[in-house]
Design a protein around this motif. Structure first.
Motif, PDB file in Angstrom:
ATOM      1  N   ASP A 135       0.822  -1.207   0.000  1.00  0.00           N
ATOM      2  CA  ASP A 135       0.000   0.000   0.000  1.00  0.00           C
ATOM      3  C   ASP A 135       0.859   1.261   0.000  1.00  0.00           C
ATOM      4  N   ASP A 151      -3.382  -3.006  -9.121  1.00  0.00           N
ATOM      5  CA  ASP A 151      -3.067  -4.313  -8.552  1.00  0.00           C
ATOM      6  C   ASP A 151      -2.941  -5.354  -9.662  1.00  0.00           C
ATOM      7  N   GLN A 199      -8.481   1.692  -4.055  1.00  0.00           N
ATOM      8  CA  GLN A 199      -7.047   1.958  -4.183  1.00  0.00           C
ATOM      9  C   GLN A 199      -6.346   0.796  -4.863  1.00  0.00           C
ATOM     10  N   TRP A 200      -7.114  -0.040  -5.570  1.00  0.00           N
ATOM     11  CA  TRP A 200      -6.478  -1.061  -6.410  1.00  0.00           C
ATOM     12  C   TRP A 200      -6.062  -0.476  -7.751  1.00  0.00           C
ATOM     13  N   SER A 247      -3.525   1.875   6.046  1.00  0.00           N
ATOM     14  CA  SER A 247      -2.937   2.125   4.733  1.00  0.00           C
ATOM     15  C   SER A 247      -3.914   1.935   3.575  1.00  0.00           C
ATOM     16  N   GLY A 248      -5.082   1.394   3.866  1.00  0.00           N
ATOM     17  CA  GLY A 248      -6.011   1.009   2.821  1.00  0.00           C
ATOM     18  C   GLY A 248      -7.027   2.067   2.451  1.00  0.00           C
ATOM     19  N   TRP A 252      -7.077   6.264   2.424  1.00  0.00           N
ATOM     20  CA  TRP A 252      -6.986   6.770   1.051  1.00  0.00           C
ATOM     21  C   TRP A 252      -8.158   7.700   0.739  1.00  0.00           C
TER      22      TRP A 252
END
Length: 329
Positions: A135, A151, A199-200, A247-248, A252
């Motif tokens: 991340d 990702d 956030q991928w 962090s995910g 975000w």
């Protein structure tokens, strides 16, 4: 220009000039005094650099989003599992550079770009928990180099060049997509906010404020959680919920909202995003509706099935990543 070059804004300078002063009658002296008072009030009450036009000129001038694609592979599973998806990024973006970052490459990248920022570099090098490391790395990559991150378990269906409507291309310096929209329903299991950005997949110009914000926020959250758990960053083993918070997508989403609030001069909230069916520009951030990056989900009016309906969808997440159960070794 190469990948490390950037476009500087054209500064303006004030040039002082010397003039010869001759004696003049008293009437002229009186007029000169009034002029001097005018200059005094202009300088001290209307300083150069004030007002909306001047504040706009002080905003950072960013490059366009560079034509480079970044993905991360730390070797915890077989790369063969992701090869078909990975190939779509190369075949549909043939004029883009492509980098698959390894764990060793990540350390080298961090040392190169963050040598003068030990507050970022040292926590990153200490990180052992793979999903936290992945991340933070994606944010650091886009802050330092810019481009597109996605990702490995994502399939791109349209070239990155087609993500931004033609009429907006000169204005867009970041692209984010809605992952979750509660709309008027009850909260979906596992979702923490009414609106959540995925956030991928994300894109940004080098040095974009969103990326600067999220890098700082993740490091601050890591330090805070490690201290709270009486452990080090190296030994920190978060729960699934802590990963999302530290962090995910939860952190975000906050960073994106803050950056858009500053860019627009308004207090952004889920009310600005919920129910979107078309891309919207907030400052220089293009927000894609749910089907942009989040088609195929069982919530948020996400379109499911092979025939995705009238809306554009650019990236499909295959949900092969096993961070919740397989990345905590």
């Amino acid at each position: 220009m190469g990948p490390y070059s950037f476009i500087n804004g054209i500064g303006q300078s004030l040039v002082s000039r010397t003039s010869i002063v001759r004696r003049r009658p008293a009437r002229f002296a009186f007029g000169a005094s009034l002029f001097a008072l005018y200059i005094y009030f202009f300088i001290y009450h209307c300083p150069i650099g004030s007002g909306p036009r001047a504040s706009q000129s002080l905003q950072p001038q960013l490059d366009e989003i560079p034509p480079q694609i970044w993905q991360i592979f730390f070797g915890y599973t077989s790369l063969d599992d992701f090869a078909p998806a990975l190939q779509t990024w190369i075949s549909k973006n043939q004029d883009y550079s492509y980098t698959l970052m390894s764990s060793q490459g990540a350390d080298e990248f961090a040392r190169k770009h963050y040598a003068d920022r030990p507050d970022i570099l040292e926590p990153f090098l200490q990180l052992k928990f793979p999903v936290l490391r992945s991340d933070l790395l994606r944010y650091m990559i886009l802050e330092s180099e810019g481009g597109v991150y996605s990702d490995l378990d994502t399939v791109v269906d349209k070239s990155v060049r087609d993500w931004i409507p033609q009429e907006m291309r000169s204005k867009v310096h970041a692209v984010v997509g809605v992952e979750y929209d509660q709309l008027d329903g009850e909260p979906y299991y596992g979702m923490n906010e009414r609106i959540q950005f995925c956030q991928w997949t994300m894109a940004a110009s080098r040095g974009h404020p969103i990326m600067t914000k999220i890098v700082k926020k993740v490091v601050a959250a890591l330090n805070e959680r490690a201290e709270r758990n009486n452990t080090s960053i190296a030994d920190f083993k978060p729960s699934d919920n802590e990963v999302v918070q530290v962090s995910g997508p939860v952190l975000w989403t906050r960073a994106v909202m803050e950056a858009m609030s500053e860019a627009t001069g308004t207090e952004m909230s889920y009310l600005n995003i919920t129910g979107m069916t078309e891309p919207h520009l907030f400052g220089d951030v293009l927000v894609l509706p749910i089907d942009g990056f989040g088609a195929g989900q069982p919530h948020s009016n996400s379109t499911r099935g092979e025939h995705q309906g009238p809306g554009d969808f650019f990236v499909r997440h295959q949900w092969k990543g096993s961070w919740k159960h397989g990345w905590n070794n």
